[in-house]
Design a protein around this motif. Structure first.
Motif, PDB file in Angstrom:
ATOM      1  N   ASN A 149      61.843  -4.187  72.723  1.00 45.17           N
ATOM      2  CA  ASN A 149      62.157  -3.626  74.040  1.00 45.17           C
ATOM      3  C   ASN A 149      63.664  -3.494  74.250  1.00 45.17           C
ATOM      4  O   ASN A 149      64.135  -2.514  74.826  1.00 45.17           O
ATOM      5  CB  ASN A 149      61.547  -4.499  75.141  1.00 45.17           C
ATOM      6  N   SER A 164      57.834  -3.614  80.792  1.00 45.11           N
ATOM      7  CA  SER A 164      58.726  -3.585  81.953  1.00 45.11           C
ATOM      8  C   SER A 164      57.928  -3.682  83.253  1.00 45.11           C
ATOM      9  O   SER A 164      58.339  -4.372  84.192  1.00 45.11           O
ATOM     10  CB  SER A 164      59.580  -2.313  81.931  1.00 45.11           C
ATOM     11  N   PHE A 188      56.943   0.719  78.432  1.00 42.13           N
ATOM     12  CA  PHE A 188      56.785   0.659  79.891  1.00 42.13           C
ATOM     13  C   PHE A 188      55.807  -0.448  80.292  1.00 42.13           C
ATOM     14  O   PHE A 188      55.927  -1.018  81.374  1.00 42.13           O
ATOM     15  CB  PHE A 188      56.264   1.994  80.430  1.00 42.13           C
ATOM     16  N   MET A 241      50.021   2.703  76.693  1.00 49.12           N
ATOM     17  CA  MET A 241      50.787   1.920  77.653  1.00 49.12           C
ATOM     18  C   MET A 241      49.871   1.278  78.686  1.00 49.12           C
ATOM     19  O   MET A 241      50.002   0.080  78.989  1.00 49.12           O
ATOM     20  CB  MET A 241      51.810   2.827  78.340  1.00 49.12           C
ATOM     21  N   ILE A 250      57.315   4.996  75.744  1.00 52.74           N
ATOM     22  CA  ILE A 250      56.221   4.938  76.724  1.00 52.74           C
ATOM     23  C   ILE A 250      55.460   3.621  76.609  1.00 52.74           C
ATOM     24  O   ILE A 250      55.127   2.994  77.629  1.00 52.74           O
ATOM     25  CB  ILE A 250      55.267   6.124  76.535  1.00 52.74           C
ATOM     26  N   ALA A 258      59.303   4.576  85.618  1.00 55.50           N
ATOM     27  CA  ALA A 258      58.051   4.558  84.856  1.00 55.50           C
ATOM     28  C   ALA A 258      56.912   5.211  85.644  1.00 55.50           C
ATOM     29  O   ALA A 258      56.170   6.044  85.111  1.00 55.50           O
ATOM     30  CB  ALA A 258      57.694   3.118  84.491  1.00 55.50           C
TER      31      ALA A 258
END
Length: 557
Positions: free
Chosen positions: A204, A398, A395, A175, A392, A532
């Motif tokens: 997503n 986002s 993230f 990530m 994960i 997150a």
């Protein structure tokens, strides 16, 4: 939703013909602009899409207006700063379409065909029918490729980390690498970064749509996980769960309020966060049919697909999904009592009872095949939990989407998340020791405020032996927050959207975030960020030997 063929940041009467969905060619790539949220993902401001479109007989006739895109939209499209200029009175909208690479004459023919009937209109209808078949296939392929890349990257990193005996969570490393790469590409070419982000939109949205299901398996097998835990220990764990949640929410909220008062950063509207499509009745009936057919197969041919647990996988999976779909359709008040994640856990256990009775193997033995934790003999729970690494990885996108919010409110976010993460970890370890909870159980519940996908690696780092208990405590903490966070925040007097979002996500992670977002969308960006960051920061802390040793010492291990 139908979009205007002309978009503007100022008032304009755009020519629009219902049923015509423009396809814009951007650097040899076709991106269909159908939903407003799709534009938001690409970095378009919400104001550039006109919602008051009026029907027009042709493609011209726009009123005098300034027709342009903001610099952010231009950058995401990879265009020049002046590739759309102001439109003067009487000019047609051919110009903008030409700038975007669309043949305005061809579009005009399609519009006239729709308006005038005849042979050309029939041709458009036939073309629509063909698109009705081809487009879903393209979307399915796009989803498969983007989701497949997530899963492949997660598997590759996991294998590399295991081969080199690296204890750091592989998905978290992936990530951070993806986030760094997206930012690097954005610096070099913002349009390219937007296209990469757009490519992974289907994956997503898929993760966002089915996220609670990936947390369910450990909750489903709670009857097996708690069978060796004394009742007195169960009471103590419940007390730590509820009391710890209240304390964590208070710490996060009051910290955010105090820091906000000091920095006095103005709260600006954040970019909208896309929402996945709602569940349809067709999906419910389809999964019900799969459940019935797979039940017959599991009973009549228990080794048809290999081991018994693998043959039962479709039945357990469909029962879990069906429970989630039915729970999602309940009224809002009913969901406070029977959350969708609880309803799917109930249906999965009912499925185990039914299958155990039909095959004469018993409930507990059958339920043991739901989550085997074996790659050679996987159950439905293993399949669902296999997506946690992809959660994960998602993230990265986002956080990249909300990077301007993070930059603007970095002080509030870092302070609140940091304080709450440290407090939650150490207070849980101390409470377990104070109440006389066995160390291995205390270590299993230390990451109670961290999302399941990262709570499990933390529990392993702390040598927690009951991973199913870890997941169950995390999910139950989220359910408590989903039902009572807003009431408690009102009691504490938290009115600022940043404080409310940070307090909810830092104490009750994803489930609390989803509940708050449904009622207070203005707090959603801060919920998503805190959700997150709490998991990331807590995991990073626990990878540090001094922190890990001190937590184990406090817990009495």
């Amino acid at each position: 939703m139908e979009l205007s063929s002309c978009v503007a940041t100022h008032r304009i009467t755009p020519p629009i013909v219902p049923g015509v969905f423009p396809v814009v060619r951007l650097k040899k790539k076709l991106l269909p602009y159908v939903y407003h949220q799709d534009l938001a993902i690409l970095g378009w401001e919400s104001s550039v899409v006109s919602r008051s479109c009026k029907r027009s007989s042709g493609i011209g006739g726009a009123e005098s207006a300034a027709l342009f895109f903001c610099s952010r939209v231009k950058a995401s499209l990879g265009g020049d700063s002046d590739f759309l200029r102001s439109s003067s009175s009487g000019r047609s909208c051919h110009g903008p379409w030409t700038c975007l690479g669309v043949d305005s004459g061809r579009l005009g023919s399609r519009i006239n065909a729709l308006g005038g009937g005849g042979g050309e209109g029939d041709g458009v209808v036939q073309a629509r029918a063909a698109r009705g078949i081809i487009q879903p296939a393209k979307e399915a392929l796009h989803l498969g490729v983007s989701m497949g890349l997530f899963l492949a990257l997660d598997t590759y990193l996991k294998n590399v980390f295991e081969a080199n005996a690296i204890r750091f969570p592989s998905a978290l490393f992936g990530m951070m690498a993806l986030f760094a790469l997206l930012n690097l590409v954005s610096v070099v070419n913002e349009g390219a970064a937007a296209r990469v982000e757009a490519f992974f939109v289907p994956a997503n949205l898929f993760i966002q749509r089915w996220l609670p299901l990936f947390y369910v398996p450990s909750l489903v097998v709670v009857p097996l996980a708690v069978k060796d835990i004394p009742a007195a220990a169960g009471v103590k764990i419940s007390a730590i769960l509820v009391g710890g949640w209240i304390a964590s929410l208070a710490v996060a909220g009051f910290t955010a309020v105090r820091v906000r008062a000091m920095v006095k950063t103005q709260l600006l509207p954040a970019d909208p966060i896309p929402k996945p499509a709602p569940f349809s009745s067709k999906e419910v009936w389809s999964w019900a049919a799969v459940m019935l057919l797979s039940f017959v197969m599991a009973v009549k041919q228990p080794t048809a697909l290999g081991p018994v647990s693998t043959t039962a996988l479709p039945f357990f999976l469909s029962a879990t999904v069906l429970g989630y779909l039915l729970g999602s359709r309940l009224p809002a008040d009913a969901k406070k009592v029977l959350h969708p994640i609880i309803s799917c856990a109930i249906t999965a256990n009912l499925a185990a009872i039914a299958l155990g009775f039909a095959t004469h193997t018993g409930y507990k033995s059958t339920l043991g095949g739901y989550l085997t934790k074996s790659s050679g003999n996987p159950g439905a729970g293993d399949l669902l939990m296999g997506f946690l690494g992809s959660v994960i990885l998602s993230f990265a996108f986002s956080l990249f989407r909300q990077r301007k919010v993070v930059q603007r409110h970095a002080t509030e976010i870092v302070t609140a998340v940091g304080m709450t993460s440290i407090f939650s970890l150490y207070s849980t370890a101390a409470a377990g020791r104070l109440l006389g909870l066995p160390p291995f159980l205390t270590c299993s519940i230390v990451p109670r405020c961290v999302t399941v996908a990262l709570a499990l690696p933390i529990a392993r780092l702390l040598e927690g032996s009951n991973i199913s208990l870890t997941a169950a405590v995390v999910v139950l903490t989220g359910l408590v927050g989903a039902n009572f966070a807003q009431t408690l925040m009102n009691t504490f007097g938290f009115t600022d959207p940043i404080a409310r979002g940070m307090a909810t996500a830092s104490s009750s992670h994803g489930l609390g975030t989803a509940a708050l977002a449904a009622e207070e969308p203005e707090a959603l960006p801060f919920c998503a960020i805190a959700y997150a960051f709490t998991g990331i920061f807590s995991t990073l802390l626990c990878t540090l030997p001094p922190v890990r040793s001190s937590l184990l010492m406090i817990a009495g291990a």
